[in-house]
Scaffold this active site. Sequence first.
Site, PDB file in Angstrom:
ATOM      1  N   HIS A   1       0.842  -1.204   0.000  1.00  0.00           N
ATOM      2  CA  HIS A   1       0.000   0.000   0.000  1.00  0.00           C
ATOM      3  C   HIS A   1       0.869   1.243   0.000  1.00  0.00           C
ATOM      4  CE1 HIS A   1       0.502  -1.496   4.111  1.00  0.00           C
ATOM      5  NE2 HIS A   1       0.604  -0.218   4.476  1.00  0.00           N
TER       6      HIS A   1
HETATM    7  P1  AMP Z   1       1.612   0.524   7.328  1.00  0.00           P
HETATM    8  O1  AMP Z   1       2.303   0.919   8.577  1.00  0.00           O
HETATM    9  O2  AMP Z   1       2.259   1.093   6.106  1.00  0.00           O
HETATM   10  O3  AMP Z   1       1.370  -0.974   7.189  1.00  0.00           O
HETATM   11  O4  AMP Z   1       0.217   1.240   7.379  1.00  0.00           O
HETATM   12  C1  AMP Z   1      -1.033   0.596   7.395  1.00  0.00           C
HETATM   13  C2  AMP Z   1      -2.076   1.682   7.289  1.00  0.00           C
HETATM   14  O5  AMP Z   1      -3.350   1.063   7.162  1.00  0.00           O
HETATM   15  C3  AMP Z   1      -2.132   2.595   8.512  1.00  0.00           C
HETATM   16  O6  AMP Z   1      -1.997   3.947   8.081  1.00  0.00           O
HETATM   17  C4  AMP Z   1      -3.517   2.301   9.131  1.00  0.00           C
HETATM   18  O7  AMP Z   1      -4.104   3.471   9.669  1.00  0.00           O
HETATM   19  C5  AMP Z   1      -4.284   1.803   7.921  1.00  0.00           C
HETATM   20  N1  AMP Z   1      -5.373   0.861   8.224  1.00  0.00           N
HETATM   21  C6  AMP Z   1      -5.390  -0.132   9.136  1.00  0.00           C
HETATM   22  N2  AMP Z   1      -6.544  -0.840   9.034  1.00  0.00           N
HETATM   23  C7  AMP Z   1      -7.259  -0.277   8.041  1.00  0.00           C
HETATM   24  C8  AMP Z   1      -8.511  -0.526   7.456  1.00  0.00           C
HETATM   25  N3  AMP Z   1      -9.281  -1.544   7.886  1.00  0.00           N
HETATM   26  N4  AMP Z   1      -8.925   0.267   6.446  1.00  0.00           N
HETATM   27  C9  AMP Z   1      -8.167   1.284   5.993  1.00  0.00           C
HETATM   28  N5  AMP Z   1      -6.952   1.580   6.500  1.00  0.00           N
HETATM   29  C10 AMP Z   1      -6.510   0.821   7.505  1.00  0.00           C
END
Ligand code: AMP
Length: 179
Positions: A96
């Site tokens: 992502h």
């Molecule tokens: P990372 O540290 O790059 O893995 O970031 C994961 C991101 O996903 C974080 O910014 C979270 O706030 C976001 N996140 C976690 N769960 C969800 C969800 N169910 N839907 C959308 N974003 C999410």
Amino acid sequence: MSNWSSGLINILKDPSKHIIASNLAVVIKDLYPKAKHHYLVLPLADIPTIFQLTADHLSLMEELYLLALNIIEVKKEDLNNFQIGFHNQPSMQRLHMHVISRDFVSDCLKTKKHWNSFNTRLFLPYEEVCQQLKINGKIKPLTKVELQELTKEDLQCNQCSFKPKNMPLLKEHLNSHLK
Ligand code: AMP
Ligand code: ZN
């Protein structure tokens, strides 16, 4: 799959959560935004993290970036106020790309770890990911020690030379940068 780290994969299966979609990737809203604007761009292809990327994915990277530009335009925001890239230590499965505004004003921004994950080398800008893929054909992970040190690094404002002592002071200070 139902565990927490596969939450993004479940969202991929729910078109009602897709703000923009192409035949290769989708844009969703980050559920816990760490700034006024915070979106994620996810490929449909099953790529768990940046560490599975190869030079063959460079065109996919461009597609993700185009969608990032697209969401900023749709929201009538200025690209210069955004940072676009990936976490060096991702917590969620499915690659992502973060598209996040530089204000970092949000109730969800709580910890030094949150701040440093976007404002130190823990954040890999899109351009650097492409460069590493072009030169090395892969993304070199940081060592455990580097990850630990960067996570604990002293707080530093991203808009001036102020070094706040703690997160409440940083958050108050970031508010003062809002126009
Ligand atoms: P990372 O540290 O790059 O893995 O970031 C994961 C991101 O996903 C974080 O910014 C979270 O706030 C976001 N996140 C976690 N769960 C969800 C969800 N169910 N839907 C959308 N974003 C999410
Ligand atoms: Zn400042």
